[in-house]
Design a protein around this motif. Structure first.
Motif, mmCIF file in Angstrom:
data_model
loop_
_atom_site.group_PDB
_atom_site.id
_atom_site.type_symbol
_atom_site.label_atom_id
_atom_site.label_comp_id
_atom_site.label_asym_id
_atom_site.label_seq_id
_atom_site.Cartn_x
_atom_site.Cartn_y
_atom_site.Cartn_z
ATOM 1 N N ASP A 11 60.893 0.521 37.564
ATOM 2 C CA ASP A 11 60.926 -0.830 38.123
ATOM 3 C C ASP A 11 62.085 -1.034 39.095
ATOM 4 O OD1 ASP A 11 58.575 -1.979 37.389
ATOM 5 O OD2 ASP A 11 59.348 -2.988 35.612
ATOM 6 N N VAL A 12 62.711 0.053 39.500
ATOM 7 C CA VAL A 12 63.634 0.056 40.630
ATOM 8 C C VAL A 12 63.002 0.875 41.753
ATOM 9 C CG1 VAL A 12 65.907 0.750 41.475
ATOM 10 C CG2 VAL A 12 65.683 -0.280 39.195
ATOM 11 N N PHE A 13 62.561 2.084 41.423
ATOM 12 C CA PHE A 13 61.844 2.916 42.393
ATOM 13 C C PHE A 13 60.349 3.008 42.046
ATOM 14 C CE2 PHE A 13 66.229 4.463 42.964
ATOM 15 C CZ PHE A 13 66.350 4.210 44.318
ATOM 16 N N ILE A 14 60.033 3.521 40.856
ATOM 17 C CA ILE A 14 58.631 3.573 40.444
ATOM 18 C C ILE A 14 58.283 2.282 39.712
ATOM 19 C CG2 ILE A 14 59.180 4.775 38.263
ATOM 20 C CD1 ILE A 14 56.477 6.201 38.499
ATOM 21 N N ASN A 15 57.128 1.708 40.031
ATOM 22 C CA ASN A 15 56.688 0.494 39.345
ATOM 23 C C ASN A 15 56.157 0.819 37.952
ATOM 24 O OD1 ASN A 15 57.262 -1.396 41.411
ATOM 25 N ND2 ASN A 15 55.372 -0.862 42.486
ATOM 26 N N LEU A 16 56.369 -0.114 37.037
ATOM 27 C CA LEU A 16 55.948 0.069 35.653
ATOM 28 C C LEU A 16 55.064 -1.092 35.204
ATOM 29 C CD1 LEU A 16 59.341 1.037 33.933
ATOM 30 C CD2 LEU A 16 57.644 2.592 34.953
ATOM 31 N N ASP A 17 54.199 -0.801 34.242
ATOM 32 C CA ASP A 17 53.509 -1.829 33.460
ATOM 33 C C ASP A 17 53.986 -1.646 32.032
ATOM 34 O OD1 ASP A 17 51.873 -3.461 31.997
ATOM 35 O OD2 ASP A 17 49.990 -2.725 32.837
ATOM 36 N N LYS A 18 55.036 -2.366 31.674
ATOM 37 C CA LYS A 18 55.728 -2.104 30.410
ATOM 38 C C LYS A 18 54.888 -2.424 29.177
ATOM 39 C CE LYS A 18 60.475 -2.315 32.058
ATOM 40 N NZ LYS A 18 61.801 -2.947 31.920
ATOM 41 N N ASP A 79 52.752 3.029 40.520
ATOM 42 C CA ASP A 79 52.922 3.631 41.840
ATOM 43 C C ASP A 79 54.388 3.706 42.262
ATOM 44 O OD1 ASP A 79 52.730 0.722 41.911
ATOM 45 O OD2 ASP A 79 52.994 0.920 44.076
ATOM 46 N N PHE A 80 54.641 4.492 43.289
ATOM 47 C CA PHE A 80 55.967 4.644 43.871
ATOM 48 C C PHE A 80 55.866 4.246 45.340
ATOM 49 C CE2 PHE A 80 59.116 7.994 45.645
ATOM 50 C CZ PHE A 80 60.128 7.049 45.729
ATOM 51 N N PRO A 81 56.243 2.998 45.688
ATOM 52 C CA PRO A 81 56.183 2.571 47.091
ATOM 53 C C PRO A 81 57.109 3.420 47.963
ATOM 54 C CG PRO A 81 56.400 0.683 45.618
ATOM 55 C CD PRO A 81 56.667 1.905 44.799
ATOM 56 N N LEU A 82 56.553 4.062 48.972
ATOM 57 C CA LEU A 82 57.336 5.014 49.753
ATOM 58 C C LEU A 82 58.390 4.342 50.634
ATOM 59 C CD1 LEU A 82 54.686 7.716 50.694
ATOM 60 C CD2 LEU A 82 56.399 7.748 48.870
ATOM 61 N N GLU A 83 58.292 3.026 50.829
ATOM 62 C CA GLU A 83 59.355 2.332 51.549
ATOM 63 C C GLU A 83 60.684 2.458 50.797
ATOM 64 O OE1 GLU A 83 59.207 -1.908 51.795
ATOM 65 O OE2 GLU A 83 58.430 -2.156 49.765
ATOM 66 N N ARG A 84 60.603 2.623 49.483
ATOM 67 C CA ARG A 84 61.818 2.775 48.681
ATOM 68 C C ARG A 84 62.435 4.154 48.895
ATOM 69 N NH1 ARG A 84 59.313 -0.174 43.251
ATOM 70 N NH2 ARG A 84 59.053 -2.222 44.262
ATOM 71 N N LEU A 85 61.605 5.149 49.082
ATOM 72 C CA LEU A 85 62.136 6.474 49.410
ATOM 73 C C LEU A 85 62.757 6.455 50.802
ATOM 74 C CD1 LEU A 85 62.540 9.478 48.816
ATOM 75 C CD2 LEU A 85 60.222 9.883 49.695
ATOM 76 N N ASP A 86 62.116 5.788 51.746
ATOM 77 C CA ASP A 86 62.670 5.681 53.096
ATOM 78 C C ASP A 86 64.042 5.001 53.051
ATOM 79 O OD1 ASP A 86 60.409 6.866 54.149
ATOM 80 O OD2 ASP A 86 59.432 4.955 54.621
ATOM 81 N N PHE A 87 64.150 3.939 52.269
ATOM 82 C CA PHE A 87 65.429 3.244 52.102
ATOM 83 C C PHE A 87 66.483 4.186 51.529
ATOM 84 C CE2 PHE A 87 67.986 1.196 48.721
ATOM 85 C CZ PHE A 87 68.868 0.484 49.520
ATOM 86 N N LEU A 88 66.101 4.945 50.536
ATOM 87 C CA LEU A 88 67.026 5.875 49.891
ATOM 88 C C LEU A 88 67.506 6.935 50.881
ATOM 89 C CD1 LEU A 88 68.243 6.424 47.093
ATOM 90 C CD2 LEU A 88 66.235 7.838 46.584
ATOM 91 N N LYS A 89 66.599 7.448 51.681
ATOM 92 C CA LYS A 89 66.959 8.462 52.676
ATOM 93 C C LYS A 89 67.894 7.891 53.740
ATOM 94 C CE LYS A 89 63.313 10.998 53.931
ATOM 95 N NZ LYS A 89 61.878 11.289 54.215
ATOM 96 N N ILE A 113 55.075 12.217 36.288
ATOM 97 C CA ILE A 113 55.534 11.877 37.636
ATOM 98 C C ILE A 113 55.486 13.100 38.545
ATOM 99 C CG2 ILE A 113 57.590 11.226 38.969
ATOM 100 C CD1 ILE A 113 58.245 9.298 36.612
ATOM 101 N N GLN A 114 55.967 14.227 38.058
ATOM 102 C CA GLN A 114 55.968 15.444 38.858
ATOM 103 C C GLN A 114 54.554 15.843 39.261
ATOM 104 O OE1 GLN A 114 58.052 18.055 36.184
ATOM 105 N NE2 GLN A 114 60.068 17.536 37.036
ATOM 106 N N LYS A 115 53.611 15.675 38.354
ATOM 107 C CA LYS A 115 52.218 16.028 38.650
ATOM 108 C C LYS A 115 51.582 15.001 39.569
ATOM 109 C CE LYS A 115 47.799 17.175 36.437
ATOM 110 N NZ LYS A 115 47.084 17.352 35.144
ATOM 111 N N ASP A 116 51.818 13.699 39.315
ATOM 112 C CA ASP A 116 51.204 12.643 40.098
ATOM 113 C C ASP A 116 51.752 12.614 41.521
ATOM 114 O OD1 ASP A 116 49.503 10.128 40.138
ATOM 115 O OD2 ASP A 116 51.443 9.278 40.695
ATOM 116 N N TRP A 117 53.060 12.743 41.655
ATOM 117 C CA TRP A 117 53.676 12.726 42.983
ATOM 118 C C TRP A 117 53.477 14.039 43.718
ATOM 119 C CZ3 TRP A 117 59.282 10.312 42.733
ATOM 120 C CH2 TRP A 117 59.206 9.031 42.160
ATOM 121 N N GLY A 118 53.470 15.135 42.963
ATOM 122 C CA GLY A 118 53.593 16.471 43.541
ATOM 123 C C GLY A 118 55.064 16.841 43.593
ATOM 124 N N MET A 119 55.358 18.122 43.429
ATOM 125 C CA MET A 119 56.758 18.554 43.321
ATOM 126 C C MET A 119 57.528 18.374 44.629
ATOM 127 S SD MET A 119 57.493 19.173 40.253
ATOM 128 C CE MET A 119 59.136 19.829 40.574
#
Length: 203
Positions: A11-18, A79-89, A113-119
């Motif tokens: 819920d900071v980078f990857i979204n959760l349904d707790k 899901d993992f919104p890729l805008e958050r990865l762009d921000f991190l980079k 996560i590793q399988k869903d995202w890909g390594m």
């Protein structure tokens, strides 16, 4: 002045349904979450028991098929919104801050996560951080004081120069007691990409 940023994962980078895992467990016959179950979960999250032992507990206690348990357990992950990865980079490229990840998580979730995202994507994300601390690997979990003290001491961080971003008030409260600045993210209203607009970074 902030020099160090410690991020939570869920819920900071990857979204959760707790609530998803609770719903799925209920559907599989687990009608009440007992203290014993919570302790097993905490032990698993701290890496004190193996994935096999964790899955076996639910299989033996509730006659849940192991594959069904794993699916229910991972239902929390979205899901993992890729805008958050762009921000991190962009943060990495600015070279202004030391970046750390500190997450309560477990082997089943990280494997999903590793399988869903890909390594490739997972490693691209992980490599943005100077240190990538997962509770089941360091055998400590938030909000226990020792995990924050470990990160501060291990990396020679000054609390007043450090901000910790987490979605759980209990976790940020514990960090604040050590003098760490915090931001408790509300996943509905907040987005980590707005971090640098916060008052702490405008002084």
């Amino acid at each position: 002045m902030i020099k160090n940023i410690i991020f939570d994962f869920g819920d900071v980078f990857i979204n959760l349904d707790k609530e998803a895992t609770y719903r799925e467990l209920y559907r599989l016959g687990v009608e009440e979450i007992s203290e014993k179950m919570i302790q097993v979960y905490y032990d698993y999250e701290k890496g004190l028991i193996s994935t096999n032992d964790f899955v076996d507990y639910f299989h033996n206690e509730f006659a849940i098929e192991k594959e069904d348990l794993v699916k229910a357990w991972n239902a929390i992950l979205l899901d993992f919104p890729l805008e958050r990865l762009d921000f991190l980079k962009e943060l990495v490229a600015s070279n202004k801050y030391r970046l750390f990840l500190l997450s309560n998580t477990n082997d089943l979730h990280i494997s999903w996560i590793q399988k869903d995202w890909g390594m490739d994507l997972y490693n691209e994300f992980k490599n943005c951080f100077e240190q990538f601390y997962l509770s089941h690997e360091i055998q400590m979990r938030k909000p226990n004081t020792d995990i924050y003290e470990f990160v501060l001491k291990k990396n020679n961080l000054i609390p007043s120069e450090t901000i910790f971003i987490d979605d759980t008030l209990e976790n940020t409260d514990a960090a604040e007691k050590l003098g760490i600045k915090t931001w408790t993210i509300n996943r509905v209203e907040d987005n980590v990409v707005d971090l640098l607009n916060r008052e702490e970074f405008l002084v």
